[in-house]
Scaffold this active site. Structure first.
Site, PDB file in Angstrom:
ATOM      1  N   GLU A 143      -5.027  -2.384   6.818  1.00 32.17           N
ATOM      2  CA  GLU A 143      -5.002  -0.944   6.552  1.00 32.17           C
ATOM      3  C   GLU A 143      -4.229  -0.642   5.272  1.00 32.17           C
ATOM      4  O   GLU A 143      -4.655   0.173   4.446  1.00 32.17           O
ATOM      5  CB  GLU A 143      -4.381  -0.197   7.738  1.00 32.17           C
ATOM      6  N   GLU A 163       2.908 -13.003  -3.798  1.00 26.67           N
ATOM      7  CA  GLU A 163       2.557 -13.638  -2.535  1.00 26.67           C
ATOM      8  C   GLU A 163       1.049 -13.588  -2.313  1.00 26.67           C
ATOM      9  O   GLU A 163       0.421 -14.581  -1.942  1.00 26.67           O
ATOM     10  CB  GLU A 163       3.272 -12.943  -1.381  1.00 26.67           C
TER      11      GLU A 163
END
Length: 198
Positions: A178, A75
């Site tokens: 993050e 992806e």
């Protein structure tokens, strides 16, 4: 695609299995989360007593973490190729607008993220770097557009108002910034894993 703990006794990632789940079956409830653009590309998912047949297991039972990583790597690699083109289109449009307004000399364009995006894209931890750089660069570019264009950039229905609002989701989709920073730190830079606080 559902990654669920199938072995509560296995440590960490080893007890996960990757399933294909029918989202329209009874026991599965999807609640769209409307974004600031008015679209609902994210959602809350509630599962209660839903069943998944054995033939819907992808890969082996207990190997869900590896299958999920493969899914995400592909992806992100795809995003890296497609989104760098979109970023280039936005930059070209913004540079033209800045030139038309006589502001081109007042701004520095953020080319660094685009340069990195052109270098990477193959499945692997590098895709995480591309996505991280793209999402933050795209947010900065759309904010720069608002600075150059002014209040007009926030007028409902204009192309830049959509881009500015849509960019808010960039650092969430395809893995939060993050998470991507941890992947880059551990798998690209070889830094030690972050230890959880006791």
């Amino acid at each position: 695609m559902l990654v669920a703990r199938s072995d509560p006794d296995a440590p960490k990632h080893k007890g996960l299995t990757y399933f294909l789940m029918d989202m329209h079956q009874e026991g599965v409830q999807v609640r769209p989360l409307r974004q600031i653009t008015g679209e609902a590309e994210f959602n809350e998912l509630f599962i209660e007593d839903a069943r998944i047949p054995q033939e819907n297991v992808v890969g082996d039972v207990g190997n869900g973490w590896n299958v999920a990583l493969t899914t995400l790597m592909n992806e992100r690699a795809g995003l890296g190729f497609a989104l760098q083109i979109r970023l280039r289109q936005l930059l070209d449009d913004l540079i033209e607008t800045a030139g038309d307004r006589g502001l081109l000399e007042d701004r520095l364009m953020a080319w660094k993220g685009l340069t990195h995006a052109e270098r990477y894209g193959q499945p692997g931890p590098e895709g995480s770097l591309v996505k991280w750089l793209w999402s933050e660069t795209n947010q900065r570019v759309t904010q720069l557009a608002a600075d150059i264009i002014g209040p007009e950039a926030l007028s409902s229905g204009t192309s830049w108002s959509y881009e500015l609002l849509r960019a808010r989701g960039n650092t969430i989709e395809g893995g939060t910034t993050e998470v991507l920073k941890n992947i880059v730190a551990e798998r690209v830079l070889g830094l030690p894993r972050l230890k959880a606080a006791a």
